[in-house]
Design an enzyme around this catalytic site. Structure first.
Site, PDB file in Angstrom:
ATOM      1  N   ASP A 143      72.992 -10.313 -10.940  1.00  0.00           N
ATOM      2  CA  ASP A 143      72.115  -9.550 -11.831  1.00  0.00           C
ATOM      3  C   ASP A 143      70.927 -10.358 -12.337  1.00  0.00           C
ATOM      4  OD1 ASP A 143      73.597  -7.219 -11.671  1.00  0.00           O
ATOM      5  OD2 ASP A 143      74.955  -7.829 -13.269  1.00  0.00           O
ATOM      6  N   GLN A 302      75.848  -5.712  -1.479  1.00  0.00           N
ATOM      7  CA  GLN A 302      74.776  -6.588  -1.953  1.00  0.00           C
ATOM      8  C   GLN A 302      75.297  -7.841  -2.651  1.00  0.00           C
ATOM      9  OE1 GLN A 302      72.547  -4.251  -5.212  1.00  0.00           O
ATOM     10  NE2 GLN A 302      74.265  -2.959  -4.709  1.00  0.00           N
ATOM     11  N   ARG A 303      76.556  -7.849  -3.031  1.00  0.00           N
ATOM     12  CA  ARG A 303      77.065  -9.050  -3.692  1.00  0.00           C
ATOM     13  C   ARG A 303      78.026  -9.842  -2.800  1.00  0.00           C
ATOM     14  NH1 ARG A 303      81.003  -6.165  -8.232  1.00  0.00           N
ATOM     15  NH2 ARG A 303      82.849  -6.065  -6.925  1.00  0.00           N
TER      16      ARG A 303
END
Lengths: 414, 414
Positions: A143, A302-303
């Site tokens: 993030d 995405q992670r």
């Protein structure tokens, strides 16, 4: 012999969280630690004395190299928030009892905002009770919302995955041309901070126009204006691709994903699990315009896409782990390692350590002056900021055509 | 000089459809073709005389290498079905007029079932009218559902992407352990054939358990049995990952995705655009069990992730394009090139050409005896079949940390 080290991983995994673990292990060995323990599923596992002896799994540079190519938290993660100290001394006493039982002097925690809160509480308690153990935080979050650090390990690789996939999606969406105009809405993680969604703009270059519109959660989302812009774009372009954060909300505070009928969950930190704003918007586009639309969510891809990790990110993730462990073993405590960028071109960094009280529970957002075109795009300042973070690759080790991973199921053969 | 060549790309793109284009170009040059034209958006663009001079964009081996690393259809694709010949002779006459106008003798079409139908109609019409032009089909589809060929170019790369991403998702889903059991349902393309969904099993290995359940569209989906199995798995495992085809349907014929309230579209071939069966199932799991669930759709990522292309696939995609063009220039027509696997270990292939009438509109599905455990898994026969197709990598050319692509926007500097 300086006592034992324990290291834990917490919160949502990243593509490089294991590189930070590798850094901690390297520094512990280099600085003469006794045993190196891992917390199985973070502080939650630690409280159950569920400890892993790192030497059982990682015995040399080959294992460390494979660890750095392994996505998700090698030790297992958790989402467990320590209670406030006052009235919960028993929890804290238990943690220190376990540390003393295993002769653990150095406590490293790799995580984001909530994990830095854990470091803050434990170092505060140690100070209060005059305990000798040292506690250091290793930053990690896709993030990118931790304060005081230029950026956070994990972000660069997620940004590289998002930009690469966005570029491929844009190419795909263009393939049918004017005969079949398609509005593709891509939903990207980031509840309150738009760093990940902003990364979609990095797909722009001489061979790609990038997304047409980019919506971050930092500014209110105007649904009517969105529909007007989509209609206008569809009149002039056969392919429209839009990046939206999962956390976009209307001026009245309602999340866009709540406007549909998606299923909502709440996690242990009270965070709502958001999903579905791209679906909601894609459906709305088709209902109101008749245009073909498609919603794509990168979701956990995405992670965890370590196969696409950024070399810059992998390197820094290792460095912050190394520096945090070394600092603890040199007597420092209650701090998090931060990255300071001294030059973006050429890219040069140094590392600092900040008092954890300045970091825990503070969320850093995309600066408002980087959000342009009435809240529908990001400025070149963001591109200058993020471009060096996605440079370089670290190739997977392949077996049978697929990236190999190191797992707790495979004990090292000693 | 043997006359000019035209080549088109049709249907859903793949990661390697441009490698087939590269093969056609190489063979055309090698065999002394005059000009090489590309159809801008397939036969639909061709009918509007929207032709591209390949020499304007591709002038040497560097361009061809970059072309092979570019996802989606370089020339643009279409979903346009030629009408039946009877009563529509004007359409066919127009096509041959355009061919004669541009001195085009060789017509290559890269695509799946519907595109092979185009080759069939045009070669039939040429035979009927005693026209000299030659028409050859180049197989392409991630769906792997063309008959007579062992597999189809595009499939291996999609399978590699699916298996890699599945492995990363499984690692991610395991990270929180028993404290937060999560049921992750991954939706994979393939309306009627389960080849792509089956590829999820390739993630299984010494470092990964692979998905717990795999549901293909070839067998009816039993919703009650699914819920029972999920509940049972969640009692014994903290991470449950399930692969489902977008096209799974109940015994009464209703698609699972239609049981929710997802938005449905119908494309130009009358194919329903399915989406949302993973969301429907994930919601149902959470509603009925209280377990945390997550739905992930690979969506178009699985057909455009050229950064993850399989070397075996890229090579074969080029070969089939080359052989089709060479065959046309040697006077053959009305055929599609197929891949014959002579040995899977070591992997050795040869190429054949089949009468297009045996191919067009025939859909090949996963053999029923490869679907095991009461329709919830695939057998080792599938693994033996698919394993060699995902071997090897072709590294992207990077610029600024991202894969570079060749596009029609960038004319070659001559």
């Amino acid at each position: 012999m300086k006592g034992n080290v324990i290291v834990g991983q917490s919160g949502g995994p990243t593509a490089v969280i294991n590189s930070s673990l590798a850094g901690v292990i390297k520094a512990a060995k280099k600085n003469g630690a006794g045993k190196i323990y891992g917390m199985h599923h973070g502080i939650e596992g630690f409280l159950k004395e569920d400890l892993i002896d790192i030497d059982d799994y990682i015995t040399g540079p080959d294992d460390l190299s494979l660890l750095r190519r392994t996505p998700s938290a090698f030790l297992g993660s958790c989402r467990y928030k320590l209670p406030q100290i006052e009235g919960n001394e028993d929890v804290y006493d238990k943690i220190f009892e376990i540390m003393e039982k295993y002769d653990i002097m150095y406590f490293l925690y790799i995580g984001g905002n909530d994990s830095m809160d854990t470091i803050k509480m434990l170092s505060d308690y140690a100070a209060m009770k005059e305990k000798p153990q040292k506690f250091m935080g290793v930053p990690k979050t896709i993030d990118n919302d931790l304060p005081l650090t230029d950026h956070t390990p994990g972000y660069g690789s997620a940004a590289k995955y998002i930009a690469t996939s966005m570029k491929e999606i844009i190419r795909d969406n263009e393939s049918f041309g004017a005969a079949k105009p398609t509005v593709c809405i891509v939903e990207i993680m980031g509840r309150h901070a738009g760093w990940l969604t902003a990364a979609s703009v990095l797909s722009r270059g001489e061979d790609c126009d990038g997304p047409d519109l980019i919506y971050l959660p930092e500014v209110p989302f105007d649904l009517d204006d969105f529909m007007e812009k989509v209609k206008h774009l569809a009149e002039t372009k056969s392919s429209v691709v839009i990046a939206v954060s999962e956390g976009i909300s209307l001026a009245d505070g309602r999340f866009v994903c709540e406007l549909g009928n998606s299923n909502d969950y709440v996690d242990a930190f009270g965070h709502k699990q958001l999903s579905g704003c791209a679906s909601f918007l894609a459906n709305k586009v088709t209902q109101e315009t008749g245009l073909k639309s498609r919603a794509i969510e990168f979701s956990t891809l995405q992670r965890c896409a370590t196969h696409m990790a950024s070399r810059a990110d992998v390197t820094e993730a290792l460095d912050v782990g190394y520096i945090a462990c070394e600092a603890a073993m040199q007597g420092q405590t209650g701090m998090m390692v931060t990255i300071q960028v001294n030059s973006r071109e050429p890219y040069m960094v140094t590392y600092n350590k900040y008092d954890i009280h300045e970091i825990a529970n503070v969320e850093r957002k995309v600066p408002h002056d980087w959000i342009i075109n009435n809240g529908t795009y990001v400025s070149d300042k963001y591109i200058e900021y993020a471009s060096p973070l996605i440079i370089g690759t670290i190739l997977p080790y392949y077996a049978g055509g697929l990236p190999r991973h190191l797992t707790l199921k495979n004990k090292a053969k000693k």
